[in-house]
Design a protein around this motif. Structure first.
Motif, PDB file in Angstrom:
ATOM      1  N   ALA A  55     -63.616  59.654  37.076  1.00 23.03           N
ATOM      2  CA  ALA A  55     -63.132  60.706  37.966  1.00 23.03           C
ATOM      3  C   ALA A  55     -63.983  61.950  37.765  1.00 23.03           C
ATOM      4  O   ALA A  55     -64.614  62.120  36.723  1.00 23.03           O
ATOM      5  CB  ALA A  55     -61.667  61.031  37.668  1.00 23.03           C
ATOM      6  N   LEU A  56     -63.997  62.801  38.791  1.00 21.56           N
ATOM      7  CA  LEU A  56     -64.672  64.108  38.682  1.00 21.56           C
ATOM      8  C   LEU A  56     -63.622  65.179  38.882  1.00 21.56           C
ATOM      9  O   LEU A  56     -63.312  65.552  40.013  1.00 21.56           O
ATOM     10  CB  LEU A  56     -65.735  64.250  39.771  1.00 21.56           C
ATOM     11  CG  LEU A  56     -67.091  63.622  39.576  1.00 21.56           C
ATOM     12  CD1 LEU A  56     -67.949  63.858  40.820  1.00 21.56           C
ATOM     13  CD2 LEU A  56     -67.797  64.183  38.350  1.00 21.56           C
ATOM     14  N   ASN A  93     -58.658  70.398  40.180  1.00 18.38           N
ATOM     15  CA  ASN A  93     -58.830  69.515  41.329  1.00 18.38           C
ATOM     16  C   ASN A  93     -60.124  68.728  41.213  1.00 18.38           C
ATOM     17  O   ASN A  93     -60.953  69.000  40.351  1.00 18.38           O
ATOM     18  CB  ASN A  93     -58.719  70.287  42.660  1.00 18.38           C
ATOM     19  CG  ASN A  93     -59.962  71.077  42.998  1.00 18.38           C
ATOM     20  OD1 ASN A  93     -60.882  71.235  42.196  1.00 18.38           O
ATOM     21  ND2 ASN A  93     -59.998  71.600  44.195  1.00 18.38           N
ATOM     22  N   GLY A  94     -60.231  67.711  42.093  1.00 11.24           N
ATOM     23  CA  GLY A  94     -61.419  66.874  42.051  1.00 11.24           C
ATOM     24  C   GLY A  94     -61.226  65.605  42.843  1.00 11.24           C
ATOM     25  O   GLY A  94     -60.421  65.569  43.783  1.00 11.24           O
ATOM     26  N   ILE A  95     -61.973  64.568  42.464  1.00  8.18           N
ATOM     27  CA  ILE A  95     -61.928  63.295  43.191  1.00  8.18           C
ATOM     28  C   ILE A  95     -61.647  62.159  42.211  1.00  8.18           C
ATOM     29  O   ILE A  95     -62.209  62.116  41.107  1.00  8.18           O
ATOM     30  CB  ILE A  95     -63.247  63.062  43.995  1.00  8.18           C
ATOM     31  CG1 ILE A  95     -63.195  61.750  44.806  1.00  8.18           C
ATOM     32  CG2 ILE A  95     -64.482  63.115  43.117  1.00  8.18           C
ATOM     33  CD1 ILE A  95     -64.333  61.617  45.822  1.00  8.18           C
ATOM     34  N   TYR A  96     -60.736  61.270  42.625  1.00  6.10           N
ATOM     35  CA  TYR A  96     -60.394  60.103  41.815  1.00  6.10           C
ATOM     36  C   TYR A  96     -60.135  58.912  42.727  1.00  6.10           C
ATOM     37  O   TYR A  96     -59.342  59.025  43.666  1.00  6.10           O
ATOM     38  CB  TYR A  96     -59.156  60.393  40.952  1.00  6.10           C
ATOM     39  CG  TYR A  96     -58.708  59.206  40.140  1.00  6.10           C
ATOM     40  CD1 TYR A  96     -59.618  58.524  39.311  1.00  6.10           C
ATOM     41  CD2 TYR A  96     -57.403  58.740  40.188  1.00  6.10           C
ATOM     42  CE1 TYR A  96     -59.220  57.429  38.575  1.00  6.10           C
ATOM     43  CE2 TYR A  96     -56.995  57.644  39.446  1.00  6.10           C
ATOM     44  CZ  TYR A  96     -57.918  56.989  38.642  1.00  6.10           C
ATOM     45  OH  TYR A  96     -57.527  55.887  37.911  1.00  6.10           O
ATOM     46  N   ARG A  97     -60.809  57.832  42.457  1.00  5.17           N
ATOM     47  CA  ARG A  97     -60.698  56.607  43.265  1.00  5.17           C
ATOM     48  C   ARG A  97     -60.860  56.921  44.751  1.00  5.17           C
ATOM     49  O   ARG A  97     -60.122  56.412  45.593  1.00  5.17           O
ATOM     50  CB  ARG A  97     -59.357  55.900  42.987  1.00  5.17           C
ATOM     51  CG  ARG A  97     -59.312  55.327  41.561  1.00  5.17           C
ATOM     52  CD  ARG A  97     -57.997  54.685  41.191  1.00  5.17           C
ATOM     53  NE  ARG A  97     -57.798  53.378  41.814  1.00  5.17           N
ATOM     54  CZ  ARG A  97     -56.903  52.478  41.405  1.00  5.17           C
ATOM     55  NH1 ARG A  97     -56.123  52.727  40.361  1.00  5.17           N
ATOM     56  NH2 ARG A  97     -56.785  51.332  42.006  1.00  5.17           N
ATOM     57  N   GLY A  98     -61.822  57.776  45.030  1.00  6.54           N
ATOM     58  CA  GLY A  98     -62.136  58.132  46.413  1.00  6.54           C
ATOM     59  C   GLY A  98     -61.192  59.135  47.043  1.00  6.54           C
ATOM     60  O   GLY A  98     -61.394  59.551  48.176  1.00  6.54           O
ATOM     61  N   LYS A  99     -60.150  59.514  46.327  1.00  8.35           N
ATOM     62  CA  LYS A  99     -59.157  60.427  46.900  1.00  8.35           C
ATOM     63  C   LYS A  99     -59.240  61.825  46.283  1.00  8.35           C
ATOM     64  O   LYS A  99     -59.642  61.995  45.130  1.00  8.35           O
ATOM     65  CB  LYS A  99     -57.745  59.875  46.682  1.00  8.35           C
ATOM     66  CG  LYS A  99     -57.508  58.537  47.370  1.00  8.35           C
ATOM     67  CD  LYS A  99     -56.036  58.219  47.498  1.00  8.35           C
ATOM     68  CE  LYS A  99     -55.450  58.729  48.785  1.00  8.35           C
ATOM     69  NZ  LYS A  99     -54.035  58.345  48.976  1.00  8.35           N
ATOM     70  N   TYR A 100     -58.810  62.788  47.067  1.00  3.72           N
ATOM     71  CA  TYR A 100     -58.712  64.151  46.560  1.00  3.72           C
ATOM     72  C   TYR A 100     -57.492  64.241  45.639  1.00  3.72           C
ATOM     73  O   TYR A 100     -56.409  63.765  45.976  1.00  3.72           O
ATOM     74  CB  TYR A 100     -58.554  65.122  47.738  1.00  3.72           C
ATOM     75  CG  TYR A 100     -58.381  66.556  47.306  1.00  3.72           C
ATOM     76  CD1 TYR A 100     -59.463  67.287  46.814  1.00  3.72           C
ATOM     77  CD2 TYR A 100     -57.147  67.186  47.371  1.00  3.72           C
ATOM     78  CE1 TYR A 100     -59.305  68.597  46.415  1.00  3.72           C
ATOM     79  CE2 TYR A 100     -56.985  68.506  46.978  1.00  3.72           C
ATOM     80  CZ  TYR A 100     -58.075  69.199  46.496  1.00  3.72           C
ATOM     81  OH  TYR A 100     -57.923  70.497  46.094  1.00  3.72           O
ATOM     82  N   ILE A 101     -57.680  64.847  44.481  1.00  2.45           N
ATOM     83  CA  ILE A 101     -56.589  64.988  43.506  1.00  2.45           C
ATOM     84  C   ILE A 101     -56.456  66.457  43.124  1.00  2.45           C
ATOM     85  O   ILE A 101     -57.469  67.159  42.985  1.00  2.45           O
ATOM     86  CB  ILE A 101     -56.829  64.067  42.275  1.00  2.45           C
ATOM     87  CG1 ILE A 101     -55.657  64.096  41.294  1.00  2.45           C
ATOM     88  CG2 ILE A 101     -58.122  64.386  41.558  1.00  2.45           C
ATOM     89  CD1 ILE A 101     -55.711  62.997  40.228  1.00  2.45           C
TER      90      ILE A 101
ATOM     91  N   VAL B 129     -70.294  62.979  43.501  1.00  2.00           N
ATOM     92  CA  VAL B 129     -69.191  63.053  44.472  1.00  2.00           C
ATOM     93  C   VAL B 129     -69.406  62.017  45.581  1.00  2.00           C
ATOM     94  O   VAL B 129     -68.484  61.276  45.941  1.00  2.00           O
ATOM     95  CB  VAL B 129     -69.084  64.473  45.082  1.00  2.00           C
ATOM     96  CG1 VAL B 129     -68.172  64.480  46.306  1.00  2.00           C
ATOM     97  CG2 VAL B 129     -68.579  65.470  44.050  1.00  2.00           C
ATOM     98  N   ALA B 130     -70.644  61.957  46.097  1.00  2.92           N
ATOM     99  CA  ALA B 130     -70.955  61.002  47.168  1.00  2.92           C
ATOM    100  C   ALA B 130     -70.777  59.569  46.658  1.00  2.92           C
ATOM    101  O   ALA B 130     -70.222  58.720  47.354  1.00  2.92           O
ATOM    102  CB  ALA B 130     -72.372  61.229  47.676  1.00  2.92           C
ATOM    103  N   ASP B 131     -71.224  59.316  45.429  1.00  2.97           N
ATOM    104  CA  ASP B 131     -71.067  57.997  44.802  1.00  2.97           C
ATOM    105  C   ASP B 131     -69.606  57.571  44.735  1.00  2.97           C
ATOM    106  O   ASP B 131     -69.284  56.391  44.822  1.00  2.97           O
ATOM    107  CB  ASP B 131     -71.597  58.032  43.357  1.00  2.97           C
ATOM    108  CG  ASP B 131     -73.030  57.541  43.259  1.00  2.97           C
ATOM    109  OD1 ASP B 131     -73.588  57.135  44.308  1.00  2.97           O
ATOM    110  OD2 ASP B 131     -73.588  57.554  42.155  1.00  2.97           O
ATOM    111  N   MET B 132     -68.733  58.553  44.557  1.00  3.18           N
ATOM    112  CA  MET B 132     -67.305  58.253  44.427  1.00  3.18           C
ATOM    113  C   MET B 132     -66.593  58.216  45.776  1.00  3.18           C
ATOM    114  O   MET B 132     -65.375  58.073  45.824  1.00  3.18           O
ATOM    115  CB  MET B 132     -66.648  59.305  43.535  1.00  3.18           C
ATOM    116  CG  MET B 132     -67.021  59.147  42.084  1.00  3.18           C
ATOM    117  SD  MET B 132     -65.893  60.109  41.052  1.00  3.18           S
ATOM    118  CE  MET B 132     -66.377  59.502  39.428  1.00  3.18           C
TER     119      MET B 132
END
Lengths: 205, 205
Positions: A55-56, A93-101, B129-132
């Motif tokens: 995750a990012l 906040n960030g991105i996890y499994r393609g979703k915004y979190i 981010v793009a990779d995810m």
């Protein structure tokens, strides 16, 4: 609304940024059984998740209103007058499994979470995130029982609205246990909170 | 790497936060034809998009390392020593059409964008981010021709890697025009950049 900020270089004290009042805090209670502050534990867990490419997720910087900056020669620009500002959104906040979190992290010494510890616009923000298809929750550390629990914003929002309409102004630990998901601890990351996210948002639907 | 920060309450000047050097900037060139600074225009456009419920995108606060805080009685905590820190990630992120969106905004007086104006870790962050599965791009304002263009991180990254391997250390405006998408202006929002995002990430695939 009151917000307590840690004082840099003055460990074990917090300051109320409205009144300027400085309070000593009991160190043992503000630390995990592992001896680490909750926020620090979350930050390190996010760093671990980033390092393994899971995750990012980042903590947003604390917003500061900068009023005056000095420029001593041969050294960096120095902020000499600034004030803490109310954050526009949530902490993380960030991105996890393609979703915004997106989530807000809080800790409490009580066996309930009082709504006065979260800003109205933060609750509304999380509610909008969920409306738009993002993952949104609060993650609360109950120090007394050493439990970290995530609660989806839909559940939190319902209780928060009830409170605003004259109902309970807080959520009991037992309600968190009932509606939320317990976060397990480990070595790396110390807070395995994305396992709880998987359970709530990806496996349980 | 040098980064210029605006000096609060000293309009039309920027400071290099490594050297402390203060520079006058030419106002006319740093303003849009509409008389508004690029970042301000982006912030107002995001506010508009939030108000109509189209997207939830915020600028992250500028990170500040706080060293010393005073607590004058009866007033707010006052930061009396702090320094600008290098941002961990990019300027803007949020959620749009259910997807995570993340971008870095820059402006230039030149007819090309020099790679020295973006941090390596910011480029790597956007690439991840793009990779995810997130939407990631740079949005550049070319002041001389008064054009705002978004370029997907995949295209930007390819050219940036070529530069790192001994190729061109910048991207020409004409390359931005060729590979990127022009952002149209309007009344509200002044920067209709989500139309460009729609075209690139939702309609054109």
């Amino acid at each position: 609304m009151k917000v307590n900020y840690p004082i840099p270089h003055k460990e074990n004290t917090v300051v109320n940024h409205n009144s300027g009042e400085v309070k000593q805090v009991k160190v043992k209670k503000s630390l995990h059984s592992h001896g680490m502050l909750f926020e620090n534990e979350l930050n390190l867990s996010n760093e671990y998740y980033r390092n393994i490419g899971k995750a990012l997720i980042y903590k947003k910087p604390t917003p500061v209103q900068i009023v005056k900056v000095d420029y001593p020669s041969r050294s960096k620009a120095k902020i000499v007058e600034g004030y803490y500002k109310t954050p526009s959104t949530t902490d993380y906040n960030g991105i996890y499994r393609g979703k915004y979190i997106d989530y807000e992290a809080k800790e409490t010494n009580n066996l309930s979470f009082d709504f006065k510890h979260i800003f109205e616009h933060q609750v509304e923000h999380l509610h909008k995130v969920a409306d738009m298809g993002g993952i949104a929750f609060v993650i609360i550390y109950f120090k007394k029982v050493d439990e970290v629990i995530i609660m989806d914003i839909a559940d939190f929002y319902k209780l928060w609205i009830e409170g605003a309409k004259g109902g309970r102004k807080s959520i009991k630990l037992e309600t968190f246990r009932e509606l939320g998901v317990l976060v397990n601890r480990g070595y790396n990351p110390t807070l395995k909170y994305l396992d709880a996210v998987d359970y709530k948002y990806f496996e349980n639907n």
